[in-house]
Design a protein around this motif. Structure first.
Motif, short mmCIF file in Angstrom:
data_model
loop_
_atom_site.label_atom_id
_atom_site.label_comp_id
_atom_site.label_asym_id
_atom_site.label_seq_id
_atom_site.Cartn_x
_atom_site.Cartn_y
_atom_site.Cartn_z
N LEU A 195 0.84 -1.20 0.00
CA LEU A 195 0.00 0.00 0.00
C LEU A 195 0.87 1.25 0.00
O LEU A 195 0.67 2.18 -0.79
N ARG B 211 2.53 1.83 -3.40
CA ARG B 211 1.59 2.30 -4.43
C ARG B 211 1.17 3.75 -4.18
O ARG B 211 1.00 4.51 -5.13
N LEU B 212 1.02 4.14 -2.93
CA LEU B 212 0.71 5.54 -2.62
C LEU B 212 1.86 6.45 -3.02
O LEU B 212 1.67 7.50 -3.64
N GLU C 224 0.12 5.59 -7.70
CA GLU C 224 -0.80 4.63 -8.31
C GLU C 224 -2.14 4.59 -7.59
O GLU C 224 -3.13 4.14 -8.15
N LEU C 225 -2.17 5.02 -6.35
CA LEU C 225 -3.38 5.07 -5.54
C LEU C 225 -3.49 6.45 -4.91
O LEU C 225 -2.49 7.12 -4.69
N ALA C 226 -4.70 6.81 -4.58
CA ALA C 226 -4.94 8.06 -3.85
C ALA C 226 -5.99 7.77 -2.78
O ALA C 226 -6.85 6.90 -2.97
N ILE C 227 -5.89 8.45 -1.67
CA ILE C 227 -6.88 8.30 -0.61
C ILE C 227 -7.55 9.64 -0.37
O ILE C 227 -6.95 10.69 -0.60
#
Length: 83
Positions: free
Chosen positions: A39, A42-43, A47-50
């Protein structure tokens, strides 16, 4: 055990089981540590956003890691985190 829905295949996750790849078995003590670092990676890579949330940020940054005697990464136990 695997579960699936028409559009989103899923699979069971046992956090205490060994990491999925042999390379990760040398670096992480269990799947939980492997997943947390996945995680994080990827953050960091974008590649990911929260969503912006003070509560979520507090919860994610409260998690700590240590290095196990065998040199593998361990994530703090949930019971210790709650205390």
């Amino acid at each position: 055990m695997s579960w699936s829905t028409p559009n989103w295949p899923t699979e069971g996750f046992v956090s205490a089981s060994k990491p999925m790849t042999e390379r990760h078995q040398e670096r992480f003590l269990n799947r939980r540590a492997e997943a947390f670092f996945g995680l994080r990676d990827r953050l960091e890579a974008g590649e990911l956003a929260i969503p912006r949330s003070d509560e979520l940020m507090r919860e994610l940054t409260a998690i700590t890691r240590t290095v196990h005697g065998a040199g593998r990464v361990v994530i703090e136990r949930k019971a210790d985190l709650k205390a």
